[in-house]
Design a protein around this motif. Structure first.
Motif, PDB file in Angstrom:
ATOM      1  N   LEU A   1       0.792  -1.362   0.115  1.00 17.86           N
ATOM      2  CA  LEU A   1       0.010   0.004  -0.172  1.00 17.86           C
ATOM      3  C   LEU A   1       0.731   1.049  -0.055  1.00 17.86           C
ATOM      4  O   LEU A   1       0.857   2.571  -1.301  1.00 17.86           O
ATOM      5  N   ASN A   2       1.797   1.539   0.455  1.00 20.02           N
ATOM      6  CA  ASN A   2       2.947   2.451   0.553  1.00 20.02           C
ATOM      7  C   ASN A   2       4.169   2.345  -0.256  1.00 20.02           C
ATOM      8  O   ASN A   2       4.481   3.946  -0.890  1.00 20.02           O
ATOM      9  N   MET A   3       4.145   1.374  -0.690  1.00 18.58           N
ATOM     10  CA  MET A   3       4.987   1.274  -1.979  1.00 18.58           C
ATOM     11  C   MET A   3       3.509   2.455  -3.369  1.00 18.58           C
ATOM     12  O   MET A   3       4.201   2.948  -3.589  1.00 18.58           O
ATOM     13  N   GLU A   4       2.360   1.524  -3.348  1.00 17.47           N
ATOM     14  CA  GLU A   4       1.907   2.397  -4.403  1.00 17.47           C
ATOM     15  C   GLU A   4       1.159   3.765  -4.172  1.00 17.47           C
ATOM     16  O   GLU A   4       1.294   4.767  -5.013  1.00 17.47           O
ATOM     17  N   ALA A   5       0.990   4.181  -2.850  1.00 17.94           N
ATOM     18  CA  ALA A   5       0.841   5.291  -2.582  1.00 17.94           C
ATOM     19  C   ALA A   5       2.498   5.894  -3.159  1.00 17.94           C
ATOM     20  O   ALA A   5       2.490   7.111  -3.485  1.00 17.94           O
ATOM     21  N   THR A   6       3.382   5.971  -2.891  1.00 19.81           N
ATOM     22  CA  THR A   6       4.608   6.592  -3.583  1.00 19.81           C
ATOM     23  C   THR A   6       4.711   6.943  -4.370  1.00 19.81           C
ATOM     24  O   THR A   6       5.463   7.729  -4.859  1.00 19.81           O
ATOM     25  N   SER A   7       4.329   6.041  -5.699  1.00 19.27           N
ATOM     26  CA  SER A   7       4.391   6.615  -6.310  1.00 19.27           C
ATOM     27  C   SER A   7       3.891   6.900  -7.201  1.00 19.27           C
ATOM     28  O   SER A   7       4.152   7.563  -7.831  1.00 19.27           O
ATOM     29  N   GLY A   8       2.736   6.670  -6.331  1.00 20.22           N
ATOM     30  CA  GLY A   8       1.144   7.429  -6.647  1.00 20.22           C
ATOM     31  C   GLY A   8       1.555   8.745  -7.112  1.00 20.22           C
ATOM     32  O   GLY A   8       0.847   9.885  -7.072  1.00 20.22           O
ATOM     33  N   LYS A   9       2.146   8.828  -5.597  1.00 15.58           N
ATOM     34  CA  LYS A   9       2.167  10.851  -5.079  1.00 15.58           C
ATOM     35  C   LYS A   9       3.213  11.327  -6.455  1.00 15.58           C
ATOM     36  O   LYS A   9       2.900  12.382  -6.190  1.00 15.58           O
ATOM     37  N   LEU A  10       4.189  10.449  -6.541  1.00 15.02           N
ATOM     38  CA  LEU A  10       5.094  11.585  -7.521  1.00 15.02           C
ATOM     39  C   LEU A  10       4.719  11.280  -8.655  1.00 15.02           C
ATOM     40  O   LEU A  10       5.825  12.625  -9.674  1.00 15.02           O
TER      41      LEU A  10
ATOM     42  N   TRP B   1       2.449  10.136 -10.498  1.00 19.11           N
ATOM     43  CA  TRP B   1       0.365  10.913 -10.691  1.00 19.11           C
ATOM     44  C   TRP B   1       0.448  12.149 -10.368  1.00 19.11           C
ATOM     45  O   TRP B   1      -0.932  13.364 -10.623  1.00 19.11           O
ATOM     46  N   HIS B   2       1.002  12.531  -8.841  1.00 18.64           N
ATOM     47  CA  HIS B   2       0.934  13.640  -7.996  1.00 18.64           C
ATOM     48  C   HIS B   2       1.797  14.586  -7.748  1.00 18.64           C
ATOM     49  O   HIS B   2       1.710  14.955  -7.204  1.00 18.64           O
TER      50      HIS B   2
ATOM     51  N   HIS C   1       1.246  20.175 -15.581  1.00 25.66           N
ATOM     52  CA  HIS C   1       0.892  19.912 -14.866  1.00 25.66           C
ATOM     53  C   HIS C   1       1.418  19.287 -13.889  1.00 25.66           C
ATOM     54  O   HIS C   1       1.856  18.283 -13.866  1.00 25.66           O
ATOM     55  N   ASN C   2       0.317  19.434 -12.871  1.00 29.39           N
ATOM     56  CA  ASN C   2       1.326  18.849 -11.403  1.00 29.39           C
ATOM     57  C   ASN C   2       0.041  17.889 -11.202  1.00 29.39           C
ATOM     58  O   ASN C   2       0.117  16.915  -9.880  1.00 29.39           O
ATOM     59  N   THR C   3      -0.603  16.651 -12.361  1.00 31.84           N
ATOM     60  CA  THR C   3      -1.612  15.475 -12.286  1.00 31.84           C
ATOM     61  C   THR C   3      -1.052  14.948 -13.586  1.00 31.84           C
ATOM     62  O   THR C   3      -1.093  15.610 -14.542  1.00 31.84           O
ATOM     63  N   VAL C   4      -1.439  13.350 -13.412  1.00 33.55           N
ATOM     64  CA  VAL C   4      -0.279  13.079 -15.030  1.00 33.55           C
ATOM     65  C   VAL C   4      -2.401  12.124 -14.910  1.00 33.55           C
ATOM     66  O   VAL C   4      -1.958  11.227 -13.663  1.00 33.55           O
ATOM     67  N   GLY C   5      -2.965  11.528 -15.757  1.00 32.97           N
ATOM     68  CA  GLY C   5      -3.598  11.360 -15.704  1.00 32.97           C
ATOM     69  C   GLY C   5      -3.734   9.674 -15.829  1.00 32.97           C
ATOM     70  O   GLY C   5      -4.244   8.423 -15.688  1.00 32.97           O
ATOM     71  N   ILE C   6      -2.588   8.919 -17.162  1.00 30.13           N
ATOM     72  CA  ILE C   6      -2.746   7.688 -17.162  1.00 30.13           C
ATOM     73  C   ILE C   6      -1.000   7.533 -17.756  1.00 30.13           C
ATOM     74  O   ILE C   6      -0.676   8.771 -18.654  1.00 30.13           O
ATOM     75  N   ILE C   7      -0.647   7.174 -16.673  1.00 27.52           N
ATOM     76  CA  ILE C   7       1.137   6.580 -17.105  1.00 27.52           C
ATOM     77  C   ILE C   7       0.766   5.251 -17.572  1.00 27.52           C
ATOM     78  O   ILE C   7       0.245   4.398 -17.023  1.00 27.52           O
ATOM     79  N   TRP C   8       2.190   5.016 -18.739  1.00 24.31           N
ATOM     80  CA  TRP C   8       2.178   4.035 -19.866  1.00 24.31           C
ATOM     81  C   TRP C   8       3.145   3.414 -19.291  1.00 24.31           C
ATOM     82  O   TRP C   8       4.343   3.817 -18.929  1.00 24.31           O
TER      83      TRP C   8
END
Length: 824
Positions: free
Chosen positions: A676-685, A687-688, A704-711
């Protein structure tokens, strides 16, 4: 920007027809292939139609090349991926490392009971020509970063950063992507630079021959003893090909303008002085030959080979070995990046060592003074230079020659968490991925410390008396009006029961026993047709072909239920189910009991913590190298895997963690807390990001300081269902639970609310206004409570809640997770 069919780097001597082009990335959202659901991912209830001119991907035929012999065996009912046995366990014994959980045994989630769901075959069958069914067994992987290799005809590329690789039946095609940005996307040109194969055409078939938690193994063969094998791992500066009885050839779409054989010197091979002549002499004898190649596009490459190969140029764009005869050994290829004169000094020191196995260990959680709770995450690589069953080389140890140490790249989130002595200095310059620049490290074990932010069923802050009173009043309204769930598909039904479960959780927190009893009874009645009697309109079934739980409609039609039958978004869908199960298990064990086994199996479907489970794959979506999940399932894309909703991914592992806690599985809960914390760390950096980070990760003019989709190969400021800002921001936040605080920070929200700091011409504030008090606006105002609690509290009460949300939940989140009130 390269367009399909265009090749600006082609050598004039090579006819265009002779150049095999790859599917090209575009600045727009990747178009779905035929059969992909038109919306692709779950749409939120009551969302408006995208406005005129908004970019919405439309289905189109997906171009593939039939490079594999034969077609899928419709009777196939077993094999795929077998991991390298035991290496995880061997690696974990180094220096007494204790794992949070032993993956090499059955999980307590697997109670050996019969499947709770009816078994059925999937009409979308695996292409058994693409993998070795004698070593790759059921259950099948469906969402791995290398998934393109084993679906359809296996023709689309994979992306072992920093390269793009395509595996044809007779060769491997390699490209070094060039990244470029627009205001709404960072994309990569994926043209092929090299084709490696046999000069006599002896290779005719390729198969995935195995995989492990970090990499995938590909083997080429033919009618004779000629074979070629490569193990692809992300973050490897060298791509390595082991060859047996081959006549190796390297072809390029460019013109070769210089081929230079390099000699080994004291400094070039990792020995800094002449004191140890014996050691130096041994290294020189054992060293691979090194050749530097310059192409007419300005790029430079390093080729290492052992036994040594002297390359000669054939025509303008091909290299063959100068001495006739079959070659048995290995060849390595590395791009020299943006600074060849410096990078080559580093690369030649480490040439000759490559990974042969990869594994991941999640160490037991620690609580260290000054740091807080954390867990070490270790990426282990067994290499061809290991002399025993384990590797113990951590970073660039002075007592190990560079020639025996693995050179790797790490992503930005790794670099933030690595110890100071981990990165190379001087390093390697000019290498990047779709997640930003890559940093070089030397060592067969890469260990980083994952900081853990604790979460629970309750929010982090206590409710004030006035907040509690307001929440209690709204709860009565929502219990009366927001507990009916009629959605027929698993995504919207999951959102609905999670909404009711959130109300139950809040009712228990505020001490409303009457509402708690009503909600518990309601939740049981909603879940019973789906998980006990299986009498709902779209029953869940066990897919015996791939090994997973899918909807009946999704099984029959790959485009139904958002691609559920093709394993799209299972962690999004079932994460909602698991949240409901966790709350029921916590507060009403007796009524939960009939749901225990179905819930266990849903959790094993998307987050199975066992590698020896014969019914479900290990951690279907989660990628331990990237530190986040991939949502895309059995659909092939030129840009690789993708994930849109980080909020729902976080919810998936938050729910898994709560469920394990509520059912008494503490070791399993610890593992899920780390994930969970790994997913949040990557998500925060990723996607946010803050704007300053976005400029580094995604290049300007993307700010932009958000990304909609990462491939795997690009990043989009967009969603699969529209380009409006409220969609792009909102989809990264939902659902709002105590775990959402892992993803959102006050600093980020403040910057995102008004990025220009003045007129607010972009960002969340105008997006919330445009959403016009709908569910999307309520999400954005809820996040804004981290900055301005009073304004948010007022605004959310004017909005209509999304179908997965209630005003009770929003007020509770603001009170327990939003901006703290100054104590009176």
């Amino acid at each position: 920007m390269l367009q399909a069919g265009e090749n600006v780097y082609a050598s004039p001597a090579m006819p265009a027809a002779a150049i095999k082009e790859l599917w090209q990335s575009t600045p727009e959202v990747t178009q779905p292939p035929a059969g992909m659901p038109a919306s692709y991912r779950p749409l939120l209830a009551r969302r408006p139609q995208p406005p005129s001119g908004a970019h919405v991907p439309a289905p189109k035929d997906h171009v593939t090349t039939n490079e594999q012999d034969g077609k899928a065996d419709s009777n196939f009912d077993a094999p795929l991926p077998g991991t390298a046995p035991g290496y995880q366990k061997r690696a974990s014994t180094i220096k007494g490392i204790k794992s949070a959980l032993d993956f090499n045994q059955q999980s307590p989630l697997n109670t050996k009971q019969a499947l709770a769901f009816k078994s059925s075959k999937n009409p979308y069958t695996p292409n058994t020509n693409l993998f070795d069914a004698s070593t790759i067994k059921t259950p099948l992987m469906t969402n791995r970063w290398w998934q393109n290799l084993i679906i359809e005809q296996g023709a689309d590329p994979i992306h072992p950063y920093p390269y793009m690789v395509k595996c044809n039946s007779n060769s491997s095609i390699i490209g070094f992507p060039k990244f470029q940005a627009t205001a709404t996307a960072m994309t990569s040109s994926q043209a092929a630079d090299w084709q490696i194969g046999d000069a006599n055409g002896a290779l005719t078939k390729r198969q995935v021959s195995g995989y492990d938690p970090l990499g995938v193994y590909v083997t080429w063969s033919g009618t004779s003893s000629t074979t070629m094998k490569s193990r692809f791992f992300k973050g490897q500066p060298f791509l390595t090909f082991e060859m047996n009885s081959m006549a190796p050839t390297m072809k390029t779409i460019h013109a070769i303008i210089n081929v230079q054989l390099l000699g080994h010197t004291v400094n070039s091979y990792g020995v800094n002085d002449n004191a140890n002549a014996t050691k130096l002499a041994m290294q020189m004898v054992d060293a691979p030959s090194l050749t530097q190649i310059t192409l007419n596009d300005g790029s430079q490459w390093l080729v290492a080979s052992k036994p040594p190969i002297t390359w000669k140029q054939s025509g303008t764009s091909q290299l063959v070995q100068q001495t006739a005869g079959a070659f048995t050994g290995f060849i390595q290829l590395a791009h020299l990046g943006d600074n060849p004169s410096s990078n080559i000094n580093v690369l030649q020191k480490y040439a000759g060592t490559y990974p042969t196995e990869g594994s991941v260990t999640y160490a037991q959680i620690q609580n260290n003074q000054g740091i807080g709770r954390s867990a070490d995450v270790m990426l282990f690589y067994k290499t061809n230079t290991d002399t025993s069953s384990v590797t113990s080389r951590v970073y660039n140890s002075s007592d190990v020659p560079a020639s025996m140490t693995l050179l790797s790249f790490v992503l930005p989130h790794h670099a933030m968490l690595l110890p100071q002595n981990a990165t190379l200095s001087p390093g390697l310059l000019g290498y990047r991925s779709a997640k930003g620049p890559l940093t070089a490290v030397a060592g067969n074990i890469i260990t980083y410390r994952q900081l853990l932010q604790s979460v629970s069923f309750e929010g982090a802050q206590a409710m004030t008396a006035s907040d509690k009173s307001a929440i209690q009043q709204q709860l009565l309204v929502d219990v009366a009006t927001a507990t009916n769930v009629t959605a027929p598909d698993p995504y919207f039904f999951g959102k609905g029961i999670a909404r009711v479960a959130r109300l139950l959780q809040i009712a228990c927190e505020v001490g409303d026993t009457a509402s708690s009893a009503t909600l518990s009874t309601k939740l049981v009645s909603l879940m019973q047709p789906w998980l006990v009697s299986m009498s709902n309109e779209d029953p869940l079934v066990y897919d015996s072909t791939w090994g997973g739980i899918v909807s009946t409609k999704g099984l029959a039609d790959g485009s139904a239920d958002f691609g559920q039958g093709r394993y799209n978004d299972h962690h999004f869908h079932y994460g909602y189910f698991l949240y409901a199960g966790a709350v029921l298990a916590k507060y009403n064990v007796a009524t939960f009991e009939p749901f225990r086994e179905p819930m266990n199996q849903l959790l094993r479907d998307y987050a199975n913590p066992s590698t020896v489970d014969t019914q479900f794959p290990f951690m279907r979506h989660f990628d331990p190298y990237d530190g986040h999940s991939w949502a895309a399932g059995l659909f092939t894309f030129g840009d690789g895997r993708n994930q849109e909703s980080t909020g729902e991914a976080i919810n998936a592992y938050y729910s898994a963690y709560l469920y394990a806690k509520a059912t008494g599985l503490q070791d399993t809960a610890d593992f899920y807390e780390i994930v969970l914390n790994m997913e949040a760390t990557s998500g925060k950096l990723y996607w946010h990001p803050m704007q300053a980070q976005a400029k580094q990760l995604y290049l300007q003019p993307f700010t932009h300081n958000t990304v909609g989709i990462i491939w795997s190969a690009k990043a989009d400021y967009a969603t699969f269902f529209g380009a409006d800002a409220q969609y792009i921001y909102g989809i990264q936040m939902i659902p709002f639970t105590p775990a959402t605080k892992l993803l959102l920070s006050a600093d980020w929200v403040k910057e995102a609310w008004c990025p220009d700091g003045g007129s607010c011409s972009g960002g969340m504030k105008p997006a919330a206004n445009q959403a016009n008090n709908d569910g999307w606006a309520q999400f954005l105002y809820t996040a804004y409570s981290l900055v301005d609690r009073a304004t948010a509290w007022s605004k959310v009460r004017q909005c209509t809640a999304d179908d997965g949300n209630t005003l009770t939940n929003v007020l509770h989140w603001i009170s327990t997770s939003g901006q703290q009130l100054t104590p009176s």
